[in-house]
Design a protein around this motif. Structure first.
Motif, PDB file in Angstrom:
ATOM      1  N   ARG A 236      59.348   3.641 -22.495  1.00 36.79           N
ATOM      2  CA  ARG A 236      58.276   3.842 -21.512  1.00 36.79           C
ATOM      3  C   ARG A 236      58.311   2.709 -20.488  1.00 36.79           C
ATOM      4  O   ARG A 236      58.430   1.539 -20.867  1.00 36.79           O
TER       5      ARG A 236
ATOM      6  N   HIS B  46      55.262  -1.500 -22.112  1.00 41.16           N
ATOM      7  CA  HIS B  46      55.920  -0.295 -22.634  1.00 41.16           C
ATOM      8  C   HIS B  46      54.941   0.470 -23.534  1.00 41.16           C
ATOM      9  O   HIS B  46      55.353   1.084 -24.512  1.00 41.16           O
TER      10      HIS B  46
ATOM     11  N   ARG C 240      51.097   2.707 -24.213  1.00 37.60           N
ATOM     12  CA  ARG C 240      49.851   3.359 -23.821  1.00 37.60           C
ATOM     13  C   ARG C 240      48.775   2.716 -24.679  1.00 37.60           C
ATOM     14  O   ARG C 240      48.889   2.674 -25.909  1.00 37.60           O
TER      15      ARG C 240
END
Ligand code: DP6
Length: 363
Positions: free
Chosen positions: A70, A107, A109
């Protein structure tokens, strides 16, 4: 071992994809010797020593999904179960400023939920409790992603304190139970401007320390703490003040050690009044006390003179009064508190005491 900023940098990312949740409840604190004036990146011009509170606290939880593939931070922030754009912006900025220490941030959430135990907008500064709770949560995520990242509890709390400091100076002291020292002091060989440490050489009389908070006003302060710290740069009493605080840390160490309650109270009150005198001597000058603040300070001193009971006051950078007393005197002090509740906004006096420090929340 004396730690440097670089000791807190995280090793290169090599964790595997992972999701989970962490949570911490962290208290506010009241400085006896105050931090007022800073330099560099959130470093204090003098050492400070604080009492960790018990009831005034922030509970923060983070649901995280870490994925090394991510790119960027995906953040949702809820304060007391509601989205809060202003807080989210501030938290995002803070998180992005500490990625060198927690590379997983860029990287991940993160869904952050935060709530305070004290009434919303009660005038109690929540930065110490909220930033310490957040820093502890981030440290817990790092520990989960890489169990070898901390060699022991000491290194875990030390990093949490270091990172909390970058959010708000006083927050770095909230990491520890009872009393905490932050800032380089000749009286403590392993003290540092970078993080706080526990001060545990105190007399048992302080186990019974009470800290009631009389809310004089819940209005937003006319001058923020950060603006106040900046005004110390040109304060004419600057160097005298920093010298005074440095030498007071040594005196306070002895006072706490020997249980000298009356000397403790004298220093507590002098520090509170000195803080506000520095504000009044700033250019431009400003006054954060309200008429009712002065009425409370006088009432406390009169009560003490009449009864010879050790009850003292302290102030932070605002109009509200911390009333310090001891458990053994509680029945008599309760009567006095009732008599001064008329000076409080909506008669609010929040009961609090010395506390055992942050608690991890397991879900
Ligand atoms: C008067 O920690 O709120 O409470 O580092 O800018 O966030 P920032 O300031 P902050 O300042 C606290 C000042 C004080 C004294 C103290 O807690 O030592």
């Amino acid at each position: 071992m004396i730690l440097e900023t670089t000791d807190f940098l995280s090793r290169e990312l090599r964790y595997t994809k992972k999701a989970g949740n962490v949570g911490w409840e962290s208290p506010s604190n009241l400085a006896i010797v105050k931090y007022w004036g800073k330099y560099g990146n959130q470093l204090p011009c003098n050492p400070s020593l604080s009492i960790t509170l018990d009831q005034a606290k922030t509970k923060t939880t983070i649901d995280y999904q870490y994925d090394p593939s991510r790119a960027g931070l995906d953040l949702e922030f809820y304060f007391e179960n509601r989205e809060n754009d202003a807080f989210e912006k501030r938290i995002r900025k803070y998180l992005l400023s500490i990625v060198d220490y927690f590379p997983f941030i860029s990287h991940s959430r993160l869904i952050i939920n935060s709530e305070n135990s004290f009434p919303h907008s009660s005038g109690i500064a929540s930065s110490a409790s909220s930033m310490s709770a957040l820093a502890l949560c981030l440290s817990s995520i790092e520990k989960t992603l890489d169990p070898s990242s901390f060699s022991d509890d000491h290194s875990f709390f030390c990093k949490a304190s270091f990172v909390a400091r970058l959010g708000s100076g006083s927050a770095c002291r909230s990491i520890y139970p009872h009393f905490a020292l932050w800032g380089k002091s000749d009286h403590f060989y392993d003290s540092s401007d970078l993080f706080a440490k526990e001060f545990n050489a105190f007399h048992r009389v302080f186990d019974g320390l009470r800290n009631d908070i009389l809310i004089v006003s819940k209005k937003e302060k006319s001058v923020s703490s950060s603006a106040g710290h900046s005004l110390m740069e040109t304060n004419p009493y600057r160097s005298t003040r920093f010298d005074q605080a440095r030498s007071r840390i040594g005196l306070l160490q002895e006072i706490l050690n020997k249980g000298e309650v009356w000397d403790f109270g004298a220093m507590l009150e002098s520090e509170a009044l000195t803080l506000h005198a520095l504000m009044m001597a700033s250019d431009p000058s400003y006054i954060l006390m309200e008429p009712n603040t002065i009425s409370v300070l006088k009432a406390i001193r009169e009560f003490r003179l009449d009864t010879k009971i050790p009850v003292f006051f302290s102030l932070d950078a605002g109009p509200n009064v911390h009333i310090i007393s001891f458990e053994t005197d509680r029945p008599k002090v309760t009567g006095m508190l009732e008599s001064i509740a008329k000076y409080a906004h909506q008669n609010i006096i929040l009961e609090d005491r010395i506390g055992a420090g942050p608690k991890e929340i397991t879900r």
